[in-house]
Design a protein around this motif. Sequence first.
Motif, PDB file in Angstrom:
ATOM      1  N   ALA A 112       0.867  -1.167  -0.036  1.00 33.37           N
ATOM      2  CA  ALA A 112      -0.100   0.134  -0.081  1.00 33.37           C
ATOM      3  C   ALA A 112       0.745   1.280  -0.008  1.00 33.37           C
ATOM      4  CB  ALA A 112      -0.869  -0.012   1.233  1.00 33.37           C
ATOM      5  N   LEU A 113       1.900   1.160   0.473  1.00 36.98           N
ATOM      6  CA  LEU A 113       2.704   2.303   0.802  1.00 36.98           C
ATOM      7  C   LEU A 113       3.616   2.620  -0.618  1.00 36.98           C
ATOM      8  CD1 LEU A 113       4.324   2.140   4.358  1.00 36.98           C
ATOM      9  CD2 LEU A 113       2.728   3.677   3.525  1.00 36.98           C
ATOM     10  N   VAL A 114       3.801   1.740  -1.417  1.00 37.95           N
ATOM     11  CA  VAL A 114       4.492   2.039  -2.722  1.00 37.95           C
ATOM     12  C   VAL A 114       3.989   3.048  -3.467  1.00 37.95           C
ATOM     13  CG1 VAL A 114       5.295   1.103  -4.950  1.00 37.95           C
ATOM     14  CG2 VAL A 114       5.552  -0.339  -2.723  1.00 37.95           C
ATOM     15  N   PRO A 115       4.591   4.098  -3.713  1.00 43.35           N
ATOM     16  CA  PRO A 115       3.822   5.345  -4.469  1.00 43.35           C
ATOM     17  C   PRO A 115       3.584   4.941  -5.766  1.00 43.35           C
ATOM     18  CG  PRO A 115       5.945   6.070  -3.504  1.00 43.35           C
ATOM     19  CD  PRO A 115       5.891   4.345  -3.170  1.00 43.35           C
ATOM     20  N   ASP A 116       2.205   5.576  -6.140  1.00 38.52           N
ATOM     21  CA  ASP A 116       1.853   5.152  -7.556  1.00 38.52           C
ATOM     22  C   ASP A 116       2.813   5.367  -8.777  1.00 38.52           C
ATOM     23  OD1 ASP A 116      -0.609   4.314  -6.725  1.00 38.52           O
ATOM     24  OD2 ASP A 116      -1.474   5.835  -6.898  1.00 38.52           O
ATOM     25  N   SER A 117       3.466   6.698  -8.404  1.00 40.11           N
ATOM     26  CA  SER A 117       4.605   7.066  -9.329  1.00 40.11           C
ATOM     27  C   SER A 117       5.675   5.972  -9.681  1.00 40.11           C
ATOM     28  CB  SER A 117       5.177   8.299  -8.984  1.00 40.11           C
ATOM     29  OG  SER A 117       5.974   8.278  -7.599  1.00 40.11           O
ATOM     30  N   VAL A 118       5.978   5.394  -8.538  1.00 46.10           N
ATOM     31  CA  VAL A 118       6.926   4.462  -8.683  1.00 46.10           C
ATOM     32  C   VAL A 118       6.456   3.127  -9.390  1.00 46.10           C
ATOM     33  CG1 VAL A 118       8.443   2.656  -7.422  1.00 46.10           C
ATOM     34  CG2 VAL A 118       8.255   4.980  -6.566  1.00 46.10           C
ATOM     35  N   LYS A 119       5.079   2.759  -9.151  1.00 46.39           N
ATOM     36  CA  LYS A 119       4.699   1.626  -9.855  1.00 46.39           C
ATOM     37  C   LYS A 119       4.488   1.797 -11.217  1.00 46.39           C
ATOM     38  CE  LYS A 119       1.660   0.319  -6.022  1.00 46.39           C
ATOM     39  NZ  LYS A 119       0.344   0.324  -5.462  1.00 46.39           N
ATOM     40  N   LYS A 120       4.084   3.311 -11.786  1.00 43.96           N
ATOM     41  CA  LYS A 120       3.769   3.735 -12.756  1.00 43.96           C
ATOM     42  C   LYS A 120       5.177   3.625 -13.779  1.00 43.96           C
ATOM     43  CE  LYS A 120      -0.222   6.655 -12.925  1.00 43.96           C
ATOM     44  NZ  LYS A 120      -0.419   7.406 -11.831  1.00 43.96           N
ATOM     45  N   GLU A 121       6.056   4.034 -13.183  1.00 44.33           N
ATOM     46  CA  GLU A 121       7.512   3.997 -13.747  1.00 44.33           C
ATOM     47  C   GLU A 121       7.864   2.456 -13.918  1.00 44.33           C
ATOM     48  OE1 GLU A 121      11.849   5.683 -12.901  1.00 44.33           O
ATOM     49  OE2 GLU A 121      10.472   6.500 -11.762  1.00 44.33           O
ATOM     50  N   LEU A 122       7.708   1.752 -13.128  1.00 43.58           N
ATOM     51  CA  LEU A 122       8.166   0.270 -13.264  1.00 43.58           C
ATOM     52  C   LEU A 122       7.340  -0.318 -14.404  1.00 43.58           C
ATOM     53  CD1 LEU A 122       8.714  -1.142  -9.844  1.00 43.58           C
ATOM     54  CD2 LEU A 122      10.377  -1.048 -11.543  1.00 43.58           C
ATOM     55  N   LEU A 123       5.969  -0.069 -14.516  1.00 42.19           N
ATOM     56  CA  LEU A 123       5.204  -0.618 -15.690  1.00 42.19           C
ATOM     57  C   LEU A 123       5.725  -0.086 -16.765  1.00 42.19           C
ATOM     58  CD1 LEU A 123       1.556  -0.574 -14.299  1.00 42.19           C
ATOM     59  CD2 LEU A 123       2.909  -2.373 -15.020  1.00 42.19           C
ATOM     60  N   GLN A 124       5.967   1.278 -17.003  1.00 43.69           N
ATOM     61  CA  GLN A 124       6.347   1.831 -17.933  1.00 43.69           C
ATOM     62  C   GLN A 124       7.762   1.183 -18.618  1.00 43.69           C
ATOM     63  OE1 GLN A 124       4.516   3.992 -19.686  1.00 43.69           O
ATOM     64  NE2 GLN A 124       6.120   3.614 -21.172  1.00 43.69           N
ATOM     65  N   ARG A 125       8.507   0.876 -17.567  1.00 43.04           N
ATOM     66  CA  ARG A 125       9.899   0.227 -18.291  1.00 43.04           C
ATOM     67  C   ARG A 125       9.538  -1.135 -18.698  1.00 43.04           C
ATOM     68  NH1 ARG A 125      15.067   1.627 -15.602  1.00 43.04           N
ATOM     69  NH2 ARG A 125      15.626  -0.561 -16.243  1.00 43.04           N
ATOM     70  N   ILE A 126       8.653  -1.960 -18.161  1.00 45.06           N
ATOM     71  CA  ILE A 126       8.439  -3.337 -18.558  1.00 45.06           C
ATOM     72  C   ILE A 126       7.656  -3.128 -20.104  1.00 45.06           C
ATOM     73  CG2 ILE A 126       6.892  -5.222 -18.336  1.00 45.06           C
ATOM     74  CD1 ILE A 126       7.523  -4.681 -15.189  1.00 45.06           C
ATOM     75  N   ARG A 127       7.049  -2.033 -20.062  1.00 43.90           N
ATOM     76  CA  ARG A 127       6.380  -1.938 -21.386  1.00 43.90           C
ATOM     77  C   ARG A 127       7.205  -1.606 -22.507  1.00 43.90           C
ATOM     78  NH1 ARG A 127       2.094   1.159 -18.995  1.00 43.90           N
ATOM     79  NH2 ARG A 127       0.361  -0.169 -18.513  1.00 43.90           N
ATOM     80  N   THR A 128       8.193  -0.647 -22.258  1.00 46.38           N
ATOM     81  CA  THR A 128       9.206  -0.298 -23.191  1.00 46.38           C
ATOM     82  C   THR A 128      10.114  -1.577 -23.592  1.00 46.38           C
ATOM     83  OG1 THR A 128       9.564   1.750 -21.878  1.00 46.38           O
ATOM     84  CG2 THR A 128      10.984   1.225 -23.427  1.00 46.38           C
ATOM     85  N   PHE A 129      10.388  -2.273 -22.449  1.00 48.45           N
ATOM     86  CA  PHE A 129      11.225  -3.496 -22.562  1.00 48.45           C
ATOM     87  C   PHE A 129      10.518  -4.304 -23.382  1.00 48.45           C
ATOM     88  CE2 PHE A 129      12.130  -7.846 -21.415  1.00 48.45           C
ATOM     89  CZ  PHE A 129      13.265  -8.183 -21.513  1.00 48.45           C
ATOM     90  N   LEU A 130       9.192  -4.782 -23.380  1.00 49.29           N
ATOM     91  CA  LEU A 130       8.476  -5.569 -24.288  1.00 49.29           C
ATOM     92  C   LEU A 130       8.273  -5.199 -25.625  1.00 49.29           C
ATOM     93  CD1 LEU A 130       5.613  -6.599 -21.839  1.00 49.29           C
ATOM     94  CD2 LEU A 130       7.675  -7.897 -22.532  1.00 49.29           C
ATOM     95  N   ALA A 131       8.092  -3.874 -25.800  1.00 48.27           N
ATOM     96  CA  ALA A 131       8.177  -2.933 -27.207  1.00 48.27           C
ATOM     97  C   ALA A 131       9.330  -3.470 -28.050  1.00 48.27           C
ATOM     98  CB  ALA A 131       7.753  -1.724 -27.208  1.00 48.27           C
ATOM     99  N   GLN A 132      10.782  -3.315 -27.304  1.00 46.96           N
ATOM    100  CA  GLN A 132      11.818  -3.761 -27.637  1.00 46.96           C
ATOM    101  C   GLN A 132      12.088  -5.114 -27.905  1.00 46.96           C
ATOM    102  OE1 GLN A 132      14.338  -2.194 -24.501  1.00 46.96           O
ATOM    103  NE2 GLN A 132      14.521  -0.161 -25.510  1.00 46.96           N
ATOM    104  N   HIS A 133      11.429  -6.156 -27.340  1.00 54.01           N
ATOM    105  CA  HIS A 133      11.291  -7.391 -27.486  1.00 54.01           C
ATOM    106  C   HIS A 133       9.992  -8.089 -28.173  1.00 54.01           C
ATOM    107  CE1 HIS A 133      14.647  -6.455 -24.805  1.00 54.01           C
ATOM    108  NE2 HIS A 133      15.279  -7.629 -25.360  1.00 54.01           N
ATOM    109  N   ALA A 134       9.639  -7.375 -29.086  1.00 55.94           N
ATOM    110  CA  ALA A 134       8.309  -7.707 -29.622  1.00 55.94           C
ATOM    111  C   ALA A 134       8.054  -8.997 -29.958  1.00 55.94           C
ATOM    112  CB  ALA A 134       7.895  -6.488 -30.647  1.00 55.94           C
ATOM    113  N   SER A 135       9.076  -9.527 -30.403  1.00 58.49           N
ATOM    114  CA  SER A 135       9.122 -10.958 -30.945  1.00 58.49           C
ATOM    115  C   SER A 135       8.507 -12.054 -29.965  1.00 58.49           C
ATOM    116  CB  SER A 135      10.461 -11.429 -31.381  1.00 58.49           C
ATOM    117  OG  SER A 135      11.331 -11.408 -30.369  1.00 58.49           O
ATOM    118  N   LEU A 136       8.262 -11.637 -28.937  1.00 60.35           N
ATOM    119  CA  LEU A 136       7.468 -12.653 -28.029  1.00 60.35           C
ATOM    120  C   LEU A 136       6.282 -13.122 -28.609  1.00 60.35           C
ATOM    121  CD1 LEU A 136       7.711 -10.823 -24.563  1.00 60.35           C
ATOM    122  CD2 LEU A 136       8.738 -12.931 -25.173  1.00 60.35           C
TER     123      LEU A 136
END
Length: 99
Positions: free
Chosen positions: A75-99
């Motif tokens: 509950a204490l993890v700030p939304d901004s941190v969650k958003k940033e991590l999700l963003q990182r993962i999305r970017t990562f997936l876009a770069q490895h789109a061949s999944l």
Amino acid sequence: AGTMNKDAQMRATINQKLIETGERERLKELLRAKLIECGWKDQLKAHCKDVIKEKGLEHVTVDDLVAEITPKGRALVPDSVKKELLQRIRTFLAQHASL
């Protein structure tokens, strides 16, 4: 993969990719740094102390602490941190789109 639904399969594949590329470790490091930066660790430490005070040191087990701290920690993890991590993962997936 009978029992594994599409979603779980996808997650497993992504996880595998994150581990293989070392991105998972980088994400963990990023998360750790961000949580320290925003005072999350200190808040949790304080919460631990409160729980121990409340129950009395000799009555608190590690399991008690984990049970109390885990939801609080999430509950204490700030939304901004969650958003940033999700963003990182999305970017990562876009770069490895061949999944």
